[in-house]
Write an enzyme that holds these catalytic residues in place. Structure first.
Site, PDB file in Angstrom:
ATOM      1  N   ASN A   1       7.945  -1.607   5.483  1.00 32.33           N
ATOM      2  CA  ASN A   1       9.036  -2.718   4.764  1.00 32.33           C
ATOM      3  C   ASN A   1      10.208  -1.817   4.787  1.00 32.33           C
ATOM      4  O   ASN A   1      10.592  -0.726   4.080  1.00 32.33           O
ATOM      5  CB  ASN A   1       8.641  -3.234   3.667  1.00 32.33           C
ATOM      6  CG  ASN A   1       9.614  -4.076   2.802  1.00 32.33           C
ATOM      7  OD1 ASN A   1      10.567  -3.803   3.145  1.00 32.33           O
ATOM      8  ND2 ASN A   1       9.185  -4.866   2.016  1.00 32.33           N
TER       9      ASN A   1
ATOM     10  N   HIS B   1      11.723 -11.400   7.134  1.00 34.89           N
ATOM     11  CA  HIS B   1      11.742 -10.149   6.380  1.00 34.89           C
ATOM     12  C   HIS B   1      10.591  -9.578   6.606  1.00 34.89           C
ATOM     13  O   HIS B   1       9.362 -10.136   6.224  1.00 34.89           O
ATOM     14  CB  HIS B   1      12.284 -10.164   5.085  1.00 34.89           C
ATOM     15  CG  HIS B   1      12.058  -8.913   4.267  1.00 34.89           C
ATOM     16  ND1 HIS B   1      12.371  -7.285   4.788  1.00 34.89           N
ATOM     17  CD2 HIS B   1      11.431  -8.617   3.051  1.00 34.89           C
ATOM     18  CE1 HIS B   1      11.931  -6.619   4.022  1.00 34.89           C
ATOM     19  NE2 HIS B   1      11.231  -7.386   2.930  1.00 34.89           N
TER      20      HIS B   1
ATOM     21  N   CYS C   1      16.325  -6.864   0.407  1.00 37.32           N
ATOM     22  CA  CYS C   1      15.595  -6.953   1.489  1.00 37.32           C
ATOM     23  C   CYS C   1      16.229  -8.639   2.096  1.00 37.32           C
ATOM     24  O   CYS C   1      15.888  -8.812   3.136  1.00 37.32           O
ATOM     25  CB  CYS C   1      14.368  -7.481   1.310  1.00 37.32           C
ATOM     26  SG  CYS C   1      13.490  -5.886   0.547  1.00 37.32           S
TER      27      CYS C   1
HETATM   28  N1  COA Z   1      -4.479   1.709  -2.848  1.00 37.22           N
HETATM   29  C1  COA Z   1      -6.036   1.344  -3.304  1.00 37.22           C
HETATM   30  N2  COA Z   1      -6.209   0.341  -4.318  1.00 37.22           N
HETATM   31  C2  COA Z   1      -5.162   0.049  -5.101  1.00 37.22           C
HETATM   32  C3  COA Z   1      -3.763   0.211  -4.506  1.00 37.22           C
HETATM   33  C4  COA Z   1      -3.589   1.229  -3.381  1.00 37.22           C
HETATM   34  N3  COA Z   1      -2.245   1.809  -3.323  1.00 37.22           N
HETATM   35  N4  COA Z   1      -2.998  -0.295  -5.605  1.00 37.22           N
HETATM   36  C5  COA Z   1      -3.565  -0.696  -6.270  1.00 37.22           C
HETATM   37  N5  COA Z   1      -4.902  -0.786  -6.154  1.00 37.22           N
HETATM   38  C6  COA Z   1      -6.253  -1.513  -6.587  1.00 37.22           C
HETATM   39  C7  COA Z   1      -6.143  -1.564  -8.186  1.00 37.22           C
HETATM   40  O1  COA Z   1      -6.608  -0.470  -8.627  1.00 37.22           O
HETATM   41  C8  COA Z   1      -6.678  -2.797  -8.171  1.00 37.22           C
HETATM   42  O2  COA Z   1      -8.259  -2.186  -8.444  1.00 37.22           O
HETATM   43  P1  COA Z   1      -9.340  -3.105  -9.213  1.00 37.22           P
HETATM   44  O3  COA Z   1      -9.408  -4.483  -8.723  1.00 37.22           O
HETATM   45  O4  COA Z   1     -10.590  -2.301  -9.242  1.00 37.22           O
HETATM   46  O5  COA Z   1      -8.710  -2.969 -10.593  1.00 37.22           O
HETATM   47  C9  COA Z   1      -6.687  -3.592  -7.198  1.00 37.22           C
HETATM   48  O6  COA Z   1      -6.104  -2.735  -6.217  1.00 37.22           O
HETATM   49  C10 COA Z   1      -5.748  -4.706  -7.444  1.00 37.22           C
HETATM   50  O7  COA Z   1      -4.373  -4.253  -7.837  1.00 37.22           O
HETATM   51  P2  COA Z   1      -3.057  -4.748  -7.740  1.00 37.22           P
HETATM   52  O8  COA Z   1      -2.141  -3.924  -8.437  1.00 37.22           O
HETATM   53  O9  COA Z   1      -3.375  -6.282  -8.460  1.00 37.22           O
HETATM   54  O10 COA Z   1      -2.665  -5.063  -6.220  1.00 37.22           O
HETATM   55  P3  COA Z   1      -2.657  -6.309  -5.486  1.00 37.22           P
HETATM   56  O11 COA Z   1      -3.724  -7.089  -5.196  1.00 37.22           O
HETATM   57  O12 COA Z   1      -1.466  -7.128  -5.988  1.00 37.22           O
HETATM   58  O13 COA Z   1      -1.856  -5.658  -4.016  1.00 37.22           O
HETATM   59  C11 COA Z   1       0.191  -5.226  -3.160  1.00 37.22           C
HETATM   60  C12 COA Z   1      -0.901  -4.696  -4.370  1.00 37.22           C
HETATM   61  C13 COA Z   1       1.586  -4.313  -3.562  1.00 37.22           C
HETATM   62  C14 COA Z   1      -0.217  -4.858  -1.837  1.00 37.22           C
HETATM   63  C15 COA Z   1       0.489  -6.714  -3.424  1.00 37.22           C
HETATM   64  O14 COA Z   1       0.823  -6.835  -4.771  1.00 37.22           O
HETATM   65  C16 COA Z   1       1.714  -7.080  -2.513  1.00 37.22           C
HETATM   66  O15 COA Z   1       1.804  -7.068  -1.455  1.00 37.22           O
HETATM   67  N6  COA Z   1       3.001  -7.456  -3.249  1.00 37.22           N
HETATM   68  C17 COA Z   1       4.118  -8.037  -2.521  1.00 37.22           C
HETATM   69  C18 COA Z   1       4.541  -6.757  -2.315  1.00 37.22           C
HETATM   70  C19 COA Z   1       6.087  -6.913  -1.358  1.00 37.22           C
HETATM   71  O16 COA Z   1       5.765  -7.639  -0.250  1.00 37.22           O
HETATM   72  N7  COA Z   1       7.017  -6.297  -1.655  1.00 37.22           N
HETATM   73  C20 COA Z   1       8.096  -6.523  -0.700  1.00 37.22           C
HETATM   74  C21 COA Z   1       9.178  -7.265  -1.352  1.00 37.22           C
HETATM   75  S1  COA Z   1      10.615  -7.213  -0.648  1.00 37.22           S
END
Ligand code: COA
Length: 336
Positions: free
Chosen positions: A292, A261, A122
């Site tokens: 993304n 980005h 990215c």
């Molecule tokens: N849909 C619904 N619920 C989801 C889910 C989805 N796709 N993915 C995870 N969850 C739920 C989990 O089960 C968890 O539930 P709980 O609290 O009941 O256990 C909760 O959401 C949190 O899970 P987690 O894996 O910790 O998610 P998060 O809050 O970290 O969010 C992202 C996930 C991917 C949105 C977040 O981590 C993020 O935006 N990271 C950066 C990603 C990014 O920008 N990448 C590109 C870089 S170039």
């Protein structure tokens, strides 16, 4: 002692034009939620994504690049034969070698120009801007065609809850050439290889070949530690962006646009807040309808800001790319 002849080279460089290609097919959240047990609200709230473009079988890394490049070349008033180099930033070209750039150059009608790919995920577009700018200023190319392109749908597991809703497809191209005035500020770039496994395409081709049972390892898909990446981007990328501003001698008040980005809208918001960007700065939010698209996201977001009338030629914009490696690069540019 013999002296190697000196030659005239450009003192400065600039982005001369931008062109993009967005795949035809729009995929809404409702189309992908079942496979990941998610909801439209959750995806919008956690990422800002409402829809994304997903390429069809006839829309490849090369075809999307060629379409974007043709527009960029026409807008720059440069023919393919005038190019001194073609650089393609991508991590989703499905051949290890030869490069996508050589095929793109050939299809543009310039099969003899130096052409190569860069793998900086990215951050690929901003790595490329720095590289192309230095090539123009160093005299190794007069005009450089830089493309950021991804077909991430080929390397994303549609059942992976952490990535399936984020990644998408598209291409953006710019022509970088000589300039009388500085049009591209110093590139602030770096990496943090201690977090190499935070975003990774796995398994490797060799692991895949050596697997015991057919298909036991699956296909090389992007695996991501969402929270690690989120924290790194939110806390460590704003200082890098500020460093790029300082290196260009531009204050936040003088800035017209912030085009980071398009990783996640919450990351974009957190960075803008950490940098205290004034209200007058247009902030790219192409993530909402493009998802993304990794190396393609910055030129796509730039194009969207033009279409929305939020930027114009001559404006000053801050670009920053960051992603798998982990790697990052930022620079201030004068918009074409
Ligand atoms: N849909 C619904 N619920 C989801 C889910 C989805 N796709 N993915 C995870 N969850 C739920 C989990 O089960 C968890 O539930 P709980 O609290 O009941 O256990 C909760 O959401 C949190 O899970 P987690 O894996 O910790 O998610 P998060 O809050 O970290 O969010 C992202 C996930 C991917 C949105 C977040 O981590 C993020 O935006 N990271 C950066 C990603 C990014 O920008 N990448 C590109 C870089 S170039």
């Amino acid at each position: 002692m013999a002296h190697i002849k000196d030659r005239e080279i450009a003192r400065h460089s600039r982005i001369m034009s931008v062109g993009v290609y967005r795949p035809e097919r729009v995929v809404t959240n409702s189309e992908i939620i079942e496979a990941i047990d998610s909801s439209d609200e959750w995806i919008k709230e956690r990422s800002g994504i409402h829809s994304r473009r997903i390429a069809g079988d006839d829309e490849s890394v090369v075809s999307m690049s060629v379409a974007a490049a043709r527009i960029a070349l026409a807008r720059a008033g440069i023919s393919a034969e005038q190019l001194g180099a073609v650089i393609c930033a991508t991590v989703t070209y499905p051949y290890q070698t030869p490069s996508a750039a050589t095929d793109i150059a050939m299809q543009l009608g310039a099969p003899k120009v130096p052409a190569f790919d860069i793998s900086a995920a990215c951050a690929g577009f901003c790595y490329g801007v720095g590289l192309a700018s230095d090539m123009v200023r160093g005299g190794s190319a007069n005009y450089v065609l830089l493309i950021g392109v991804e077909k991430l749908s080929d390397f994303t597991d549609p059942t992976d809850r952490g990535t399936a809703f984020i990644f998408a497809d598209g291409a953006g191209a710019v022509v970088i050439g000589p300039s009388k005035e500085p049009g591209i500020g110093p590139t602030i770039w770096g990496s943090d290889a201690t977090a190499r496994d935070a975003i990774m395409m796995e398994p490797s081709w060799v692991e895949l070949r050596n697997q015991e049972a057919p298909d036991s390892l699956g296909w090389p898909d992007i695996k991501m530690q969402g929270q690690t990446v989120f924290r790194w981007a939110v806390y460590q990328m704003a200082p890098v962006a500020e460093e790029a501003l300082a290196a260009a001698g531009i204050s936040a008040e003088e800035l017209d646009a912030f085009i980071p980005h398009q990783a996640n809208e919450r990351i974009i918001d957190a960075m803008a807040k950490a940098m205290n960007l004034p209200e007058s700065v247009a902030i790219a939010r192409d993530i909402r309808t493009s998802g993304n698209t990794s190396a393609a996201s910055i030129p796509l977001a730039m194009d969207a800001l033009y279409s929305q009338g939020q930027i114009k030629s001559g404006d000053t914009a801050l670009l920053i790319g960051f992603g798998a490696g982990l790697v990052y690069a930022a620079q201030v540019v004068q918009l074409p």
